[in-house]
Design an enzyme around this catalytic site. Structure first.
Site, PDB file in Angstrom:
ATOM      1  N   ASN A   9       0.935  -1.202  -0.128  1.00  0.00           N
ATOM      2  CA  ASN A   9       0.108   0.001  -0.195  1.00  0.00           C
ATOM      3  C   ASN A   9       0.889   1.359  -0.267  1.00  0.00           C
ATOM      4  O   ASN A   9       1.366   1.464   1.005  1.00  0.00           O
ATOM      5  CB  ASN A   9      -1.009  -0.105   1.286  1.00  0.00           C
ATOM      6  CG  ASN A   9      -1.643   1.316   1.365  1.00  0.00           C
ATOM      7  OD1 ASN A   9      -1.928   2.087   0.507  1.00  0.00           O
ATOM      8  ND2 ASN A   9      -2.190   1.512   2.751  1.00  0.00           N
ATOM      9  N   LYS A  11       0.135   4.280  -0.077  1.00  0.00           N
ATOM     10  CA  LYS A  11      -0.495   5.369   0.444  1.00  0.00           C
ATOM     11  C   LYS A  11      -0.390   6.605  -0.375  1.00  0.00           C
ATOM     12  O   LYS A  11      -0.086   6.625  -1.582  1.00  0.00           O
ATOM     13  CB  LYS A  11       0.136   5.734   1.861  1.00  0.00           C
ATOM     14  CG  LYS A  11       0.008   4.403   2.897  1.00  0.00           C
ATOM     15  CD  LYS A  11       0.393   4.757   4.306  1.00  0.00           C
ATOM     16  CE  LYS A  11       0.913   3.531   4.874  1.00  0.00           C
ATOM     17  NZ  LYS A  11       0.574   3.539   6.463  1.00  0.00           N
ATOM     18  N   HIS A  93      -9.376   1.488   5.431  1.00  0.00           N
ATOM     19  CA  HIS A  93      -8.158   1.618   5.795  1.00  0.00           C
ATOM     20  C   HIS A  93      -8.222   2.553   7.087  1.00  0.00           C
ATOM     21  O   HIS A  93      -9.009   3.498   6.993  1.00  0.00           O
ATOM     22  CB  HIS A  93      -6.820   2.128   4.774  1.00  0.00           C
ATOM     23  CG  HIS A  93      -5.643   2.195   5.244  1.00  0.00           C
ATOM     24  ND1 HIS A  93      -5.216   3.067   6.340  1.00  0.00           N
ATOM     25  CD2 HIS A  93      -4.724   1.302   5.030  1.00  0.00           C
ATOM     26  CE1 HIS A  93      -3.953   2.775   6.619  1.00  0.00           C
ATOM     27  NE2 HIS A  93      -3.593   1.709   5.822  1.00  0.00           N
ATOM     28  N   GLU A  95      -6.434   4.936   8.230  1.00  0.00           N
ATOM     29  CA  GLU A  95      -6.450   6.295   8.013  1.00  0.00           C
ATOM     30  C   GLU A  95      -7.486   7.248   7.387  1.00  0.00           C
ATOM     31  O   GLU A  95      -7.841   8.120   7.748  1.00  0.00           O
ATOM     32  CB  GLU A  95      -5.042   6.423   6.999  1.00  0.00           C
ATOM     33  CG  GLU A  95      -3.734   6.239   7.668  1.00  0.00           C
ATOM     34  CD  GLU A  95      -2.753   5.687   6.580  1.00  0.00           C
ATOM     35  OE1 GLU A  95      -2.700   5.670   5.457  1.00  0.00           O
ATOM     36  OE2 GLU A  95      -1.639   4.988   7.421  1.00  0.00           O
ATOM     37  N   GLU A 165      -5.211  -4.830  10.809  1.00  0.00           N
ATOM     38  CA  GLU A 165      -4.191  -3.804  10.731  1.00  0.00           C
ATOM     39  C   GLU A 165      -4.207  -2.973  12.290  1.00  0.00           C
ATOM     40  O   GLU A 165      -5.204  -2.051  12.345  1.00  0.00           O
ATOM     41  CB  GLU A 165      -4.362  -2.753   9.655  1.00  0.00           C
ATOM     42  CG  GLU A 165      -3.993  -3.296   8.538  1.00  0.00           C
ATOM     43  CD  GLU A 165      -3.405  -2.217   7.283  1.00  0.00           C
ATOM     44  OE1 GLU A 165      -2.376  -2.638   6.854  1.00  0.00           O
ATOM     45  OE2 GLU A 165      -4.013  -1.213   7.172  1.00  0.00           O
ATOM     46  N   GLY A 171       2.743   2.377  10.505  1.00  0.00           N
ATOM     47  CA  GLY A 171       3.807   3.071  10.491  1.00  0.00           C
ATOM     48  C   GLY A 171       4.385   3.696  11.492  1.00  0.00           C
ATOM     49  O   GLY A 171       5.135   4.959  11.546  1.00  0.00           O
ATOM     50  N   SER A 211       3.742  -2.137  10.231  1.00  0.00           N
ATOM     51  CA  SER A 211       5.159  -2.255  10.215  1.00  0.00           C
ATOM     52  C   SER A 211       5.652  -3.677   9.882  1.00  0.00           C
ATOM     53  O   SER A 211       6.567  -4.026  10.378  1.00  0.00           O
ATOM     54  CB  SER A 211       5.581  -1.805  11.701  1.00  0.00           C
ATOM     55  OG  SER A 211       5.336  -0.390  11.807  1.00  0.00           O
TER      56      SER A 211
END
Ligand code: PEP
Length: 252
Positions: A9, A11, A93, A95, A165, A171, A211
């Protein structure tokens, strides 16, 4: 047996030109044939360049979709538009859930829209650090699954991938231990048994994201219920992404 899906991904990273450079390097480094399935999800603006530069070597995906076919939705991209470029689409996701306040109901609409265009959704679920500390991780994930997969049939589940996730690991450099990840993946697998059946649960790939990198890929991917990874940072460089693909291949 389920094969691994190793999904990158990107991003909001990489221009079309940078995507071309990535695939030039990737095509030189990656083995011609891999046992696992590899996938890159570039930004919308790099999709065309990625498709051309990738030369069909690996699958392509998108990072988001708007759940309508066409019309007055300024700035949005439809499943039909994406189907010219990709096979997979990430939805939910964390985010987008956090920054753009996307709800489970909206994510569910996207999944139905993607399936009606034969696109494969990757549904992301996962708890925040506060939710984990409060002992609510499983409740949060169960709610995301129940609402995100509302009115999805057993047959439709064959096209769906789930990505666990943990938000605290995305991240941040902090990875869920293999034991924590396996515990949640087993929970998701059992949830699928209860809400669909064992054969659906056995067929759905459950990816770990947070990660994941070459140094921890072996230990995470060795867990019985981890069927691949959704990889952010470590997918941006061709070499580290290829390293993860090779680790996955050796486990198959
Ligand atoms: C992600 O982008 O979904 C992700 C897990 O990112 P990272 O690997 O950088 O934590």
């Amino acid at each position: 047996m389920r094969t691994f899906l190793i999904a990158g991904n990107w991003k909001m990273n990489k221009t079309a030109e940078e995507a071309r450079a990535f695939f030039a390097e990737f095509n030189a480094l990656a083995p011609a044939k891999t046992k696992c399935e590899a996938l890159i999800c570039p930004t919308f603006t790099a999709l065309s360049a990625a498709k051309e530069a990738n030369k069909g070597r690996i699958s392509l995906g998108a990072q988001n979709v708007y759940p309508k076919d066409s019309g007055a939705f300024t700035g949005e991209i439809s499943p039909k538009m994406l189907s010219e470029f990709v096979t997979y689409v990430i939805v939910g996701h964390s985010e987008r859930r956090t920054l753009l306040k996307e709800s489970n109901a909206f994510i569910n609409e996207k999944i139905h829209a993607l399936l009606s265009h034969q696109l494969k959704p990757i549904l992301c679920v996962g708890e925040s650090l506060e939710e984990r500390k409060a002992g609510r991780a499983f409740d949060v994930i169960a709610e995301e699954l129940t609402e995100g997969l509302a009115a999805i049939s057993k047959e439709q589940m064959a096209a769906i991938t789930i990505a666990y996730e943990p938000i605290w690991a995305i991240g941040t450099g902090e990875t869920a231990t293999p034991a924590i990840a396996q515990e949640v993946h087993a929970f998701i697998r059992n949830w699928l048994v209860k809400h669909f059946d064992k054969s659906v649960a056995d067929g759905v790939r459950i990816l770990y994201g947070g990660s994941l990198k070459a140094s921890n890929a072996h230990d995470l991917l060795s867990q019985p219920d981890i069927d691949g990874g959704l990889i952010g940072g470590a997918s941006l460089e061709a070499k580290s992404f290829v390293d993860i693909i090779q680790i996955a291949d050796e486990l198959l």
